[in-house]
Design an enzyme around this catalytic site. Structure first.
Site, short mmCIF file in Angstrom:
data_model
loop_
_atom_site.label_atom_id
_atom_site.label_comp_id
_atom_site.label_asym_id
_atom_site.label_seq_id
_atom_site.Cartn_x
_atom_site.Cartn_y
_atom_site.Cartn_z
N CYS A 45 0.84 -1.14 0.08
CA CYS A 45 -0.15 -0.07 0.02
C CYS A 45 0.82 1.20 0.20
CB CYS A 45 -1.12 0.08 1.27
SG CYS A 45 -1.81 1.61 1.34
N VAL A 109 -5.45 0.06 5.54
CA VAL A 109 -4.10 0.27 6.05
C VAL A 109 -3.51 1.80 5.51
CG1 VAL A 109 -3.34 -1.98 6.92
CG2 VAL A 109 -2.96 -1.23 4.34
N TYR A 172 -5.28 5.81 -9.07
CA TYR A 172 -6.33 5.14 -8.87
C TYR A 172 -7.47 5.55 -9.80
CZ TYR A 172 -3.87 3.03 -5.09
OH TYR A 172 -2.98 2.16 -4.20
#
Length: 306
Positions: A45, A109, A172
């Protein structure tokens, strides 16, 4: 992704649920005490990666524990390879739901667990690194860098907002777009900003001169994942990172710093994106490339004034 994270074909990142703050003086109810908090991360991540970089740069390894989840996430969310030794959790979702039984959404996270109250304090990823840089100052190693200098904060915040909107989250927005116009809007904004950053880095070693700052910490994780994942997987394919002479050398320069390079796990990164995101990659086949040398000489030292 959940249905709530799309609007007219555009990816909209879910709001952070836990936004309590840790303060040096404890006025928030969460004092910045050594050994009290546990940081949960994934090496895959980018938002979690930045927290690992800052923790290492500032020498907070003994002050703040870390729990690492497996890179492969399924419908149950992030899973610990072994039961987390501090909380006893098998899935990160257990900690979310014990803190808020009504929580609905993705279990994200990075997040910070308070071992005293037994609950999540924050999953507000933009605030976690600045909290480590400011509120935990008493626990920084001797000679730790000032990643968020007071005089530069307005400029750092301004650049961070642009980089987050168009680059960090921009990849994204391109990758998860379900409408052509949404994809092209994100794609164009992403490469416009990369072009600006390429120009900015022509005459300075880091984004704000000779010293690494919070701005470099926020940009680097996206650059580290760009050619390995975002270029093909997220259809961000106008140019590769390797096609930008300044950005590519800058990324390698940061990679040569242990806090950056030793927290960059390309195996976790590629397996997470290509195996987990089956809507984009239904075969779950993980590509072998790109084969590039992140340790190649970068030559950025010439831009330092000192």
């Amino acid at each position: 992704m959940t249905a709530q994270e799309f609007a007219r074909g555009r990816f909209v990142r879910q709001a952070n649920r836990f936004t309590d703050v840790i303060t040096a003086d404890g006025s928030s109810g969460y004092p910045a005490e050594s050994g009290r908090y546990r940081l949960f991360v994934s090496y895959a991540c980018p938002w979690a990666h930045r927290t690992l970089i800052v923790r290492r740069l500032l020498g907070l390894e003994d002050a703040i524990g870390v729990g690492v989840v497996d890179p492969i996430r399924d419908e149950r969310g992030w899973r610990f390879p072994d039961r987390d030794p501090v909380t006893g959790a098998v899935f990160l979702s257990e900690l979310y739901l014990s803190s808020d039984p009504s929580f609905e959404g993705r279990y994200t996270v990075p997040c910070v667990w308070d071992t005293v109250s037994g609950r999540l304090v924050t999953n507000d990823f933009p605030a976690i690194t600045t909290t480590l840089e400011t509120e935990f100052a008493a626990h920084h190693r001797a000679g730790a860098p000032d990643l968020y200098p007071v005089a530069l904060r307005p400029e750092i915040d301004e650049l961070n907002e642009l980089v987050y909107t168009t680059v960090n989250n921009g990849v994204y927005k391109a990758g998860f777009a379900t409408a052509q116009d949404a994809y092209e809007e994100a794609f164009d904004a992403l490469f416009a900003t990369l072009d600006l950053l390429e120009e900015r880095l022509a005459g300075r070693r880091y984004l704000f001169g000779d010293a690494i700052t919070e701005a470099d910490v926020r940009l680097y994780p996206t650059l580290a994942r760009f050619d390995a994942v975002y270029h093909a997987h997220f259809k961000c394919n106008l140019r590769r990172l390797a096609d930008y002479p300044n950005l590519w050398a800058y990324a390698r320069d940061l990679y040569s710093v242990p806090a950056f390079g030793e927290t960059t796990d390309f195996d976790h990164i590629k397996r997470h994106y290509y195996v987990t995101q089956t809507a984009i990659n239904p075969s779950q086949v993980v590509p072998k490339g790109p084969l590039v040398d992140w340790t190649a000489p970068h030559g950025r030292e010439r831009l330092s004034q000192g």
